[in-house]
Design a protein around this motif. Structure first.
Motif, PDB file in Angstrom:
ATOM      1  N   VAL A 187      19.569 -10.840  14.430  1.00 16.06           N
ATOM      2  CA  VAL A 187      20.895 -10.340  14.046  1.00 16.06           C
ATOM      3  C   VAL A 187      21.080 -10.438  12.545  1.00 16.06           C
ATOM      4  O   VAL A 187      21.566  -9.510  11.892  1.00 16.06           O
ATOM      5  CB  VAL A 187      22.009 -11.135  14.780  1.00 16.06           C
ATOM      6  CG1 VAL A 187      23.363 -10.806  14.198  1.00 16.06           C
ATOM      7  CG2 VAL A 187      21.996 -10.814  16.253  1.00 16.06           C
ATOM      8  N   THR A 202      21.550  -7.151  10.212  1.00 15.68           N
ATOM      9  CA  THR A 202      22.777  -7.002   9.417  1.00 15.68           C
ATOM     10  C   THR A 202      22.444  -6.746   7.954  1.00 15.68           C
ATOM     11  O   THR A 202      22.995  -5.842   7.323  1.00 15.68           O
ATOM     12  CB  THR A 202      23.640  -8.273   9.520  1.00 15.68           C
ATOM     13  OG1 THR A 202      23.841  -8.594  10.893  1.00 15.68           O
ATOM     14  CG2 THR A 202      24.974  -8.067   8.842  1.00 15.68           C
ATOM     15  N   THR A 209      21.112  -3.267   7.434  1.00 20.89           N
ATOM     16  CA  THR A 209      22.181  -2.276   7.504  1.00 20.89           C
ATOM     17  C   THR A 209      23.002  -2.273   6.224  1.00 20.89           C
ATOM     18  O   THR A 209      23.395  -1.210   5.730  1.00 20.89           O
ATOM     19  CB  THR A 209      23.103  -2.551   8.704  1.00 20.89           C
ATOM     20  OG1 THR A 209      22.301  -2.762   9.864  1.00 20.89           O
ATOM     21  CG2 THR A 209      24.024  -1.384   8.951  1.00 20.89           C
ATOM     22  N   ILE A 210      23.234  -3.466   5.660  1.00 26.02           N
ATOM     23  CA  ILE A 210      23.958  -3.537   4.388  1.00 26.02           C
ATOM     24  C   ILE A 210      23.180  -2.779   3.310  1.00 26.02           C
ATOM     25  O   ILE A 210      23.746  -1.995   2.541  1.00 26.02           O
ATOM     26  CB  ILE A 210      24.181  -5.001   3.963  1.00 26.02           C
ATOM     27  CG1 ILE A 210      25.167  -5.669   4.910  1.00 26.02           C
ATOM     28  CG2 ILE A 210      24.691  -5.079   2.540  1.00 26.02           C
ATOM     29  CD1 ILE A 210      25.391  -7.135   4.624  1.00 26.02           C
ATOM     30  N   LEU A 234      23.572   1.002   3.878  1.00 21.11           N
ATOM     31  CA  LEU A 234      24.892   1.529   3.510  1.00 21.11           C
ATOM     32  C   LEU A 234      25.056   1.591   1.998  1.00 21.11           C
ATOM     33  O   LEU A 234      25.568   2.566   1.458  1.00 21.11           O
ATOM     34  CB  LEU A 234      25.993   0.653   4.114  1.00 21.11           C
ATOM     35  CG  LEU A 234      26.180   0.759   5.627  1.00 21.11           C
ATOM     36  CD1 LEU A 234      27.218  -0.240   6.098  1.00 21.11           C
ATOM     37  CD2 LEU A 234      26.595   2.156   6.019  1.00 21.11           C
ATOM     38  N   ILE A 235      24.577   0.553   1.300  1.00 23.19           N
ATOM     39  CA  ILE A 235      24.721   0.544  -0.155  1.00 23.19           C
ATOM     40  C   ILE A 235      23.844   1.623  -0.780  1.00 23.19           C
ATOM     41  O   ILE A 235      24.260   2.346  -1.681  1.00 23.19           O
ATOM     42  CB  ILE A 235      24.376  -0.844  -0.725  1.00 23.19           C
ATOM     43  CG1 ILE A 235      25.412  -1.854  -0.262  1.00 23.19           C
ATOM     44  CG2 ILE A 235      24.326  -0.805  -2.238  1.00 23.19           C
ATOM     45  CD1 ILE A 235      25.208  -3.251  -0.798  1.00 23.19           C
ATOM     46  N   LYS A 249      22.923   4.380   0.582  1.00 24.69           N
ATOM     47  CA  LYS A 249      23.499   5.684   0.890  1.00 24.69           C
ATOM     48  C   LYS A 249      24.618   6.030  -0.086  1.00 24.69           C
ATOM     49  O   LYS A 249      24.852   7.196  -0.399  1.00 24.69           O
ATOM     50  CB  LYS A 249      24.035   5.665   2.326  1.00 24.69           C
ATOM     51  CG  LYS A 249      24.349   7.023   2.906  1.00 24.69           C
ATOM     52  CD  LYS A 249      24.676   6.895   4.390  1.00 24.69           C
ATOM     53  CE  LYS A 249      25.159   8.229   4.930  1.00 24.69           C
ATOM     54  NZ  LYS A 249      25.598   8.114   6.337  1.00 24.69           N
ATOM     55  N   ALA A 250      25.320   4.987  -0.555  1.00 25.59           N
ATOM     56  CA  ALA A 250      26.435   5.239  -1.467  1.00 25.59           C
ATOM     57  C   ALA A 250      25.986   5.374  -2.914  1.00 25.59           C
ATOM     58  O   ALA A 250      26.528   6.165  -3.670  1.00 25.59           O
ATOM     59  CB  ALA A 250      27.465   4.110  -1.350  1.00 25.59           C
ATOM     60  N   VAL A 251      24.967   4.579  -3.284  1.00 22.44           N
ATOM     61  CA  VAL A 251      24.602   4.516  -4.697  1.00 22.44           C
ATOM     62  C   VAL A 251      23.493   5.489  -5.075  1.00 22.44           C
ATOM     63  O   VAL A 251      23.519   6.087  -6.149  1.00 22.44           O
ATOM     64  CB  VAL A 251      24.182   3.066  -5.031  1.00 22.44           C
ATOM     65  CG1 VAL A 251      23.477   3.003  -6.353  1.00 22.44           C
ATOM     66  CG2 VAL A 251      25.390   2.170  -5.046  1.00 22.44           C
ATOM     67  N   TYR A 267      21.904   8.422  -3.138  1.00 18.45           N
ATOM     68  CA  TYR A 267      21.832   9.228  -1.915  1.00 18.45           C
ATOM     69  C   TYR A 267      20.488   9.928  -1.754  1.00 18.45           C
ATOM     70  O   TYR A 267      19.949  10.017  -0.660  1.00 18.45           O
ATOM     71  CB  TYR A 267      22.966  10.254  -1.911  1.00 18.45           C
ATOM     72  CG  TYR A 267      23.170  10.910  -0.576  1.00 18.45           C
ATOM     73  CD1 TYR A 267      22.671  12.178  -0.316  1.00 18.45           C
ATOM     74  CD2 TYR A 267      23.843  10.254   0.444  1.00 18.45           C
ATOM     75  CE1 TYR A 267      22.848  12.777   0.904  1.00 18.45           C
ATOM     76  CE2 TYR A 267      24.026  10.852   1.680  1.00 18.45           C
ATOM     77  CZ  TYR A 267      23.534  12.106   1.898  1.00 18.45           C
ATOM     78  OH  TYR A 267      23.702  12.698   3.131  1.00 18.45           O
ATOM     79  N   ASP A 268      19.935  10.426  -2.860  1.00 14.32           N
ATOM     80  CA  ASP A 268      18.666  11.149  -2.757  1.00 14.32           C
ATOM     81  C   ASP A 268      17.541  10.243  -2.284  1.00 14.32           C
ATOM     82  O   ASP A 268      16.736  10.621  -1.425  1.00 14.32           O
ATOM     83  CB  ASP A 268      18.286  11.757  -4.113  1.00 14.32           C
ATOM     84  CG  ASP A 268      19.204  12.916  -4.453  1.00 14.32           C
ATOM     85  OD1 ASP A 268      19.485  13.122  -5.642  1.00 14.32           O
ATOM     86  OD2 ASP A 268      19.648  13.609  -3.517  1.00 14.32           O
ATOM     87  N   LYS A 321      17.905   9.620   1.399  1.00 15.43           N
ATOM     88  CA  LYS A 321      17.386  10.695   2.246  1.00 15.43           C
ATOM     89  C   LYS A 321      15.868  10.677   2.264  1.00 15.43           C
ATOM     90  O   LYS A 321      15.233  10.962   3.264  1.00 15.43           O
ATOM     91  CB  LYS A 321      17.839  12.075   1.738  1.00 15.43           C
ATOM     92  CG  LYS A 321      19.300  12.417   1.891  1.00 15.43           C
ATOM     93  CD  LYS A 321      19.874  12.128   3.247  1.00 15.43           C
ATOM     94  CE  LYS A 321      19.552  13.101   4.331  1.00 15.43           C
ATOM     95  NZ  LYS A 321      20.431  14.283   4.318  1.00 15.43           N
ATOM     96  N   GLN A 322      15.271  10.323   1.128  1.00 14.99           N
ATOM     97  CA  GLN A 322      13.816  10.326   1.052  1.00 14.99           C
ATOM     98  C   GLN A 322      13.225   9.221   1.921  1.00 14.99           C
ATOM     99  O   GLN A 322      12.204   9.396   2.564  1.00 14.99           O
ATOM    100  CB  GLN A 322      13.396  10.132  -0.399  1.00 14.99           C
ATOM    101  CG  GLN A 322      11.990  10.575  -0.689  1.00 14.99           C
ATOM    102  CD  GLN A 322      11.682  10.484  -2.166  1.00 14.99           C
ATOM    103  OE1 GLN A 322      12.363   9.798  -2.909  1.00 14.99           O
ATOM    104  NE2 GLN A 322      10.646  11.162  -2.586  1.00 14.99           N
ATOM    105  N   PHE A 363      12.460   4.558   6.987  1.00 19.09           N
ATOM    106  CA  PHE A 363      11.731   3.368   6.560  1.00 19.09           C
ATOM    107  C   PHE A 363      12.633   2.195   6.217  1.00 19.09           C
ATOM    108  O   PHE A 363      12.224   1.043   6.340  1.00 19.09           O
ATOM    109  CB  PHE A 363      10.829   3.710   5.386  1.00 19.09           C
ATOM    110  CG  PHE A 363       9.828   4.753   5.746  1.00 19.09           C
ATOM    111  CD1 PHE A 363       9.768   5.942   5.057  1.00 19.09           C
ATOM    112  CD2 PHE A 363       8.977   4.558   6.803  1.00 19.09           C
ATOM    113  CE1 PHE A 363       8.863   6.923   5.412  1.00 19.09           C
ATOM    114  CE2 PHE A 363       8.068   5.522   7.173  1.00 19.09           C
ATOM    115  CZ  PHE A 363       8.012   6.704   6.474  1.00 19.09           C
TER     116      PHE A 363
END
Lengths: 288, 231
Positions: B88, B92, B95-96, B99-100, B102-104, B106-107, B110-111, B115
């Motif tokens: 767990v 966690t 995942t953090i 998420l970070i 994805k926000a900071v 993004y390219d 996606k690449q 992984f």
């Protein structure tokens, strides 16, 4: 009693982690959505201007979109659907609907010389879905560029449809209609393209993905043909007419003149007439 | 005298032992080449240097902080759910990171796509939790996590350099050897040396990473006397 301690421990642990993650997700949700929207817009622009699009800043992309790009939604019969936002269309959801019920986004880029029509394409790769954008020049026949993306193709192989500028550049100049005016789309050929106008070199080691691209292009571009027929009647039979707006096809007389000249030409008259009357109906429907 | 021993017991912040926790996994106790952990992710993502670099940073972060958190929890953790709690914590943290990222960036997100999520299954992280964090104090566990993350990162970047150079002729997107037009990643005819070089397509396939790791293990064991005959 011992078990209770364990349950309580696990309960607290999962509650804490769930709280942390959901707080983070909620606070970053808007940033994610913004990033996704801009990435999508960059992909659309990438089909015209290649890798350059990705290095543009978000403000530049926004300016280009608000000044030069017109977004339309069209349905399966080629009619423009009013009141829907092109950017909100998710191709994954559209594909779940029956063919007649689907809506497709269309972006028209008003370039310096001519208009470029950007279509959304969607299909199956080796492992999962692939999608992208195809840019067609004003003649609605020649490709001006492509940009592709995928969910989980193999890096270095299937993923090259997205990463390889080399692969994408080969599509520029290919045509979707052949000399006889039949719709042939563009094929990705294993072993190398033979007819460079309608074929592109396949990616070595990524045959299934390449075939997926071929099918995706064929099916997705075909969905836009009814609409293109309204822009350029007779397109399906490869007439060399200028790009005409829908206003041109207004009078009955124009229709009959086109009918006659088409009938005069081919050998298989019946086939021609049947196809043309079908397309005439589409044109007439869209006028009403 | 008593004070001196007390001070030695407490341990300094960056004493000899602490520095060793970071330096050991870089060479003598490298998680990939010596402990032979975390091989899976080394295969797929090391085709190019830049994604490997970002993945390395992510693994350092997850390894260090999961070590820290599990070490802090180690005394209160019920024995029955030990592994679950560890999982767990790792999940966690990953995942953090996702998420970070994805926000900071993004390219890059996606690449890297799958992984990042696969870091959860990376044996190094679970391995260090069991072998070190469960029996050591938080600060030292944190340093151990950093050390192992760096050891792993160092190796996958090295693999990526070899694979991208010989497989595509480029490094971080810049064409170095071989014809640019045959480089599947680039389109333009950029300046490069050794234009007679034909790109080694085996290097683009995942299996080549294993060959490269094998060669690295060989080189490391020949040069490092401590590793000879440890099997």
């Amino acid at each position: 009693m011992q078990n209770l301690k364990v349950y309580l421990y696990v309960l607290i642990l999962t509650s804490v982690t769930a709280l942390v993650l959901s707080l983070l997700q909620e606070s970053l949700k808007d940033v994610h959505a913004k990033n996704e929207a801009f990435a999508s817009k960059k992909d659309i622009l990438a089909s015209i201007m290649g890798a350059e699009a990705r290095s543009k800043s978000d403000e530049e992309v926004e300016t280009i979109f608000s000044t030069k790009v017109e977004a339309l939604v069209i349905d399966a019969e080629g009619k423009v659907v009013k009141g829907k936002d092109a950017a909100a269309i998710k191709m994954a959801d559209e594909m779940k609907k029956s063919e007649e019920a689907r809506n497709y986004p269309l972006y028209i880029y008003n370039g310096a010389d001519e208009k470029v029509y950007i279509l959304s394409v969607y299909g199956n790769g080796l492992w999962d879905k692939i999608w992208g954008f195809v840019a067609l020049k004003g003649d609605l026949n020649t490709l001006a560029g492509v940009s592709f993306d995928h969910k989980s193709e193999t890096p270095g192989l299937g993923a090259l449809i997205k990463d390889s500028e080399n692969f994408k550049s080969k599509f520029v100049g290919t045509k979707i209609f052949n000399e006889e005016g039949d719709y042939v789309s563009v094929k990705v050929r294993k072993g190398g393209a033979v007819d460079k106008t309608h074929e592109v070199d396949g990616i070595t080691g990524a045959t299934v993905t390449s075939d997926g691209v071929t099918d995706m292009l064929y099916n997705s571009i075909a969905a836009y043909l009814p609409y293109f027929e309204t822009l350029k009647p007779g397109l399906m039979k490869g007439r060399e007419s200028e790009v005409e707006e829908v206003e041109e096809v207004t009078t009955e007389e124009n229709d009959t003149i086109e009918m006659d000249s088409l009938v005069n030409d081919s050998t298989s008259v019946l086939d021609e007439v049947e196809v043309d009357s079908a397309s005439m109906e589409v044109a007439q429907d869209s006028m009403q | 005298m008593a004070e001196a021993t007390k001070a030695a017991e407490k341990g300094t912040l960056f004493g000899k032992e602490e520095r060793q926790l970071i330096s050991d996994p870089l060479n003598d106790n490298n998680p990939v080449t010596v402990q032979v952990l975390g091989i899976c992710s080394a295969l797929a993502v090391t085709v190019q240097v830049v994604p490997s670099f970002i993945l390395a940073i992510a693994v350092v972060f997850v390894c260090a902080f999961s070590n820290l958190i599990v070490s802090m929890l180690r005394n209160g953790m019920p024995k029955q759910v030990r592994m679950i709690v560890q999982l767990v914590v790792i999940a966690t943290l990953v995942t953090i990171v996702e998420l970070i990222l994805k926000a900071v960036a993004y390219d890059s997100y996606k690449q890297l796509s799958v992984f990042i999520g696969l870091i959860i299954t990376n044996c190094i992280i679970m391995g260090r939790l069991e072998a070190f964090a469960m029996a050591n104090k938080p600060w030292r566990s944190f340093l151990d996590g950093i050390g192992n993350g760096l050891g792993y990162g160092f190796i996958i970047i090295a693999i990526a350099v070899v694979r991208e150079l010989f497989g595509s002729g480029s490094l971080a997107g810049f064409q170095l050897i071989g014809k640019a037009e045959t480089n599947p990643l680039l389109a333009t005819d950029e300046i490069s040396w050794l234009s007679w070089y034909l790109h080694n397509n085996l290097m683009v396939l995942p299996a080549s990473a294993l060959f490269v790791i094998g060669v690295f293990i060989w080189i490391q064991r020949s040069l490092n006397r401590k590793l000879v005959d440890i099997s």
